[in-house]
Structures are given as structure tokens and as C-alpha cells.
Design a protein around this motif. Sequence first.
Motif, short mmCIF file in Angstrom:
data_model
loop_
_atom_site.label_atom_id
_atom_site.label_comp_id
_atom_site.label_asym_id
_atom_site.label_seq_id
_atom_site.Cartn_x
_atom_site.Cartn_y
_atom_site.Cartn_z
N ILE A 183 49.40 31.86 57.69
CA ILE A 183 49.36 31.62 56.26
C ILE A 183 48.95 32.92 55.56
O ILE A 183 48.06 33.63 56.03
CB ILE A 183 48.37 30.49 55.92
N LYS A 184 49.60 33.21 54.45
CA LYS A 184 49.17 34.33 53.61
C LYS A 184 47.97 33.88 52.78
O LYS A 184 48.03 32.85 52.10
CB LYS A 184 50.29 34.80 52.70
N VAL A 185 46.91 34.65 52.83
CA VAL A 185 45.70 34.34 52.06
C VAL A 185 45.57 35.35 50.92
O VAL A 185 45.76 36.55 51.11
CB VAL A 185 44.45 34.39 52.97
N ILE A 186 45.24 34.84 49.74
CA ILE A 186 44.99 35.69 48.58
C ILE A 186 43.48 35.86 48.44
O ILE A 186 42.77 34.91 48.10
CB ILE A 186 45.60 35.10 47.29
N ALA A 187 43.02 37.07 48.73
CA ALA A 187 41.59 37.35 48.70
C ALA A 187 41.04 37.27 47.28
O ALA A 187 41.75 37.52 46.29
CB ALA A 187 41.30 38.72 49.29
N GLU A 188 39.79 36.93 47.19
CA GLU A 188 39.08 36.93 45.92
C GLU A 188 38.93 38.35 45.38
O GLU A 188 39.10 39.34 46.11
CB GLU A 188 37.69 36.31 46.10
N MET A 189 38.62 38.45 44.10
CA MET A 189 38.19 39.72 43.52
C MET A 189 36.71 39.59 43.15
O MET A 189 36.27 38.50 42.81
CB MET A 189 39.02 40.06 42.28
N PRO A 190 35.97 40.70 43.23
CA PRO A 190 36.40 42.03 43.64
C PRO A 190 36.73 42.06 45.13
O PRO A 190 36.01 41.49 45.94
CB PRO A 190 35.19 42.92 43.33
N SER A 191 37.84 42.72 45.45
CA SER A 191 38.33 42.74 46.83
C SER A 191 37.62 43.82 47.64
O SER A 191 38.24 44.73 48.19
CB SER A 191 39.85 42.93 46.85
#
Length: 280
Positions: free
Chosen positions: A42-50
Amino acid sequence: MSNNELTEKLILVVLDGCRYDTAMEQMGVMNHFVEYHQAECIKVIAEMPSNSRPLYAVLATGVPSYRNGILTNGHVQRIQEESLFDLVKQAGGITGAAAYYWQSELFNEAPYDIRRHRIQNDEHQAIQHGIFYSDDTYPDSHVFADANHIIQTYQPNFMLIHSMNIDDVGHKFTANSREYVATVNQADTILGMVLPQWLEAGYQVLVTADHGMDENGLHGGSLAAHREVPLFIFSDKFPKNSGLKQMDQIELAPLICSLLDIEAGTNMQIGTAKRKGRNG
């Protein structure tokens, strides 16, 4: 270990600085298991601030940075939120980590003192059994050897393995370099050596990253290169062919709670709540 009430076991591998597209191109062992339907990717979208320390906090608590208080790499303090380590302990389980020293500072004690905190065995701590390194060039092979010692000796229910070489090389040479690509490839080789043993021992295994890396050797912002990271899931409890292709990083902690069959933290949020602007 006779008091251990938790039966599920899970290893979380965090490959610091490993971006999604490089993992898809270079991690042949991981993608082999996906191709033969032995794992999900699965592609995960990291939180910001990265950045690293904020995302270590997010991965372990499921609470966004503005609420958990860890906004920068300079926030050297023990986090106040319940972590996966706390929740596993509360469920009667055993916790362990072979990880960068910032993990010890976040979940056990800050600041880190190499004379006292390099090797930790204390059932009262959130991370009960830990081997922590403080040199970014500490070889990934050694991190996994440290981890295997803890796994074989203490059989933790939740084990964090956190390697740093990909991030270190990315900062020095950028994500477009041969050095960066080769280090991702080497991490895949190391995983190929240990993963079958973990699975045979009854562990569920998740392999992911905190953040990615860009062509300038940086992360921290909003670029896809900063935020898109892989998640490989080896678990019979995760539905095969779920059709899930992408998820928010903040959803990972509650997912781990579900896979371990423990209660989620009271402040854990999910990605859909974030996108809809609810407080969760």
C-alpha cells in the motif's frame, strides 16, 4: 514471560527515508511476496511535517503533530500520548525495539545518555527491551542483528526495528544517486534474510518508512518525494486483495492495534477523519 496475556505478535520495520517509488523499483524481495499474493503493498501518505522525530511520534501514537507536541526534530522530550508500546504493555504484552536513539527519547526517557540508554531491559518502561544506536552510519545489518537478539531472547509481542542508512545516504548523496538506490536495495536483501524466520515464528510483519527523500537530499515538506512511502503487510489478519491502494500514515497505529487485537488509543485518529476536518 509467564504473565504475557497477549497472543498476537507483530514486527514493525521502519526504513528511515525510504521513498515509495524507489521501494517499488529496488525492493525485489518485498515485491516478490506481493506478486505471489503472500503480502499486500500500500502507498502511505506521510504526515507533515515530513521529518523523522515528528513521524516517529505519529507512527507510534496515531495522533497528529499539532496535538502530540512533537513538531520538529528539535523537540527532545518524552511524548505524553499513549503509544503502541504503552497499549501493548497494558494488554499484557512484551515490547522491544532496535532503533535510533530518538525512539528511546520519545517513549522511554529524554535526553538519551549512551552510558545508560544504549541497552535497556526494564519491564516498567514503555519499550521494555531496547538496543538503541546514536550514529547515523550504524550499519543496517547490525540493527537487524540487534533486533534478532531481542526477538529470540524476549519474544516481544510488538517489536520496532528502525534502520537509518537509507536516510543517511539520501542526505549525503540525494535520492537520485546510485548510493541511495543501492542502500534501499541492500535493505531489501537484509529483509530477505530474516523475514522467513519471523513469519515462521508467528509474527505479522509490517515494513514501511517515516518519510521519503528528494533530489536535493531533503525532506520535511509537502512533495510526493517527501510524503509517499511504502507499506508491505505480511499478515493473515489483513484481508487479501482488499483493493486498498493508499492510506494515510496516521491510520497505521490503529491498524497495528487491530492486527494485535488490542484496544486503540483514545486519541488515535484515522485519515478519513483528518480529511473531513473532524477532531476524531
